[in-house]
Write an enzyme that holds these catalytic residues in place. Structure first.
Site, mmCIF file in Angstrom:
data_model
loop_
_atom_site.group_PDB
_atom_site.id
_atom_site.type_symbol
_atom_site.label_atom_id
_atom_site.label_comp_id
_atom_site.label_asym_id
_atom_site.label_seq_id
_atom_site.Cartn_x
_atom_site.Cartn_y
_atom_site.Cartn_z
ATOM 1 N N ASN A 1 0.646 -3.463 -15.665
ATOM 2 C CA ASN A 1 -0.332 -4.559 -15.730
ATOM 3 C C ASN A 1 -1.167 -4.651 -14.453
ATOM 4 O OD1 ASN A 1 0.880 -5.078 -18.176
ATOM 5 N ND2 ASN A 1 1.996 -6.858 -17.453
ATOM 6 N N SER B 1 0.815 -1.217 0.000
ATOM 7 C CA SER B 1 0.000 0.000 0.000
ATOM 8 C C SER B 1 0.852 1.273 0.000
ATOM 9 C CB SER B 1 -0.965 0.003 1.193
ATOM 10 O OG SER B 1 -0.247 -0.071 2.404
ATOM 11 N N TYR C 1 5.543 -21.793 -13.926
ATOM 12 C CA TYR C 1 6.728 -20.937 -13.846
ATOM 13 C C TYR C 1 7.503 -21.357 -12.607
ATOM 14 C CZ TYR C 1 9.480 -16.632 -14.314
ATOM 15 O OH TYR C 1 10.496 -15.711 -14.496
ATOM 16 N N ASP D 1 1.752 -18.522 -12.621
ATOM 17 C CA ASP D 1 1.080 -19.818 -12.482
ATOM 18 C C ASP D 1 2.085 -20.890 -12.073
ATOM 19 O OD1 ASP D 1 2.308 -21.011 -14.786
ATOM 20 O OD2 ASP D 1 0.760 -20.154 -16.069
#
Length: 153
Positions: free
Chosen positions: A86, A74, A95, A92
């Site tokens: 992005n 934050s 990797y 996933d």
């Protein structure tokens, strides 16, 4: 060394294999929240408008059927003027090679140097989305909430 007792009331304890790159800070799981801090692996100097991938010093093998979601802490933008490109990072379970180092893609809004070991982002794991079927309807049969950006109150 005294072992910590891990409680998993109603939950299966999932294990993540972590490979630390030489000198990388170790991950720490706290009892406050589900997200786990990730640390910068090297000193990074960026100029305003630079884009780079910041190495995080780990590779991991996630449990089958899970993915990791990486998001900024934050305080990341306020302290460092960095935006994660992005918006989120998704890793996933495929990797998982020894050289598949996790990284955070960032865009600098000001000149900044970030030191190795800085808690810049965080991650959690979640199960993959279940198989879905889209069913077309004319009406959903619910009351309207009041528009985008409102709780309807």
């Amino acid at each position: 060394m005294k072992q910590k007792k891990i409680l998993t009331i109603g939950h299966k304890l999932e294990k993540i294999q972590i490979k630390y790159f030489p000198g990388a800070p170790k991950l720490v799981k706290t009892n406050k929240g589900d997200f786990i801090d990730l640390y910068t692996y090297e000193d990074i100097t960026l100029k305003k408008f630079d884009f780079t991938y910041i190495p995080l010093g780990i590779a991991a093998k996630l449990p089958e059927g899970y993915e990791a979601i990486i998001v900024p802490r934050s305080s990341t933008f306020k302290r460092y003027g960095l935006l994660q490109t992005n918006s989120i990072g998704v890793i996933d379970e495929t990797y998982c090679g020894d050289d598949d180092q996790w990284k955070m893609p960032v865009y600098a809004t000001r000149d900044i140097t970030i030191l190795k070991g800085t808690r810049l982002c965080q991650f959690r794991i979640q199960k993959h989305q279940p198989a879905l079927e889209f069913v077309e309807v004319v009406h959903l049969g619910n009351n309207n909430r009041g528009g985008f950006g409102t709780t309807g109150r």
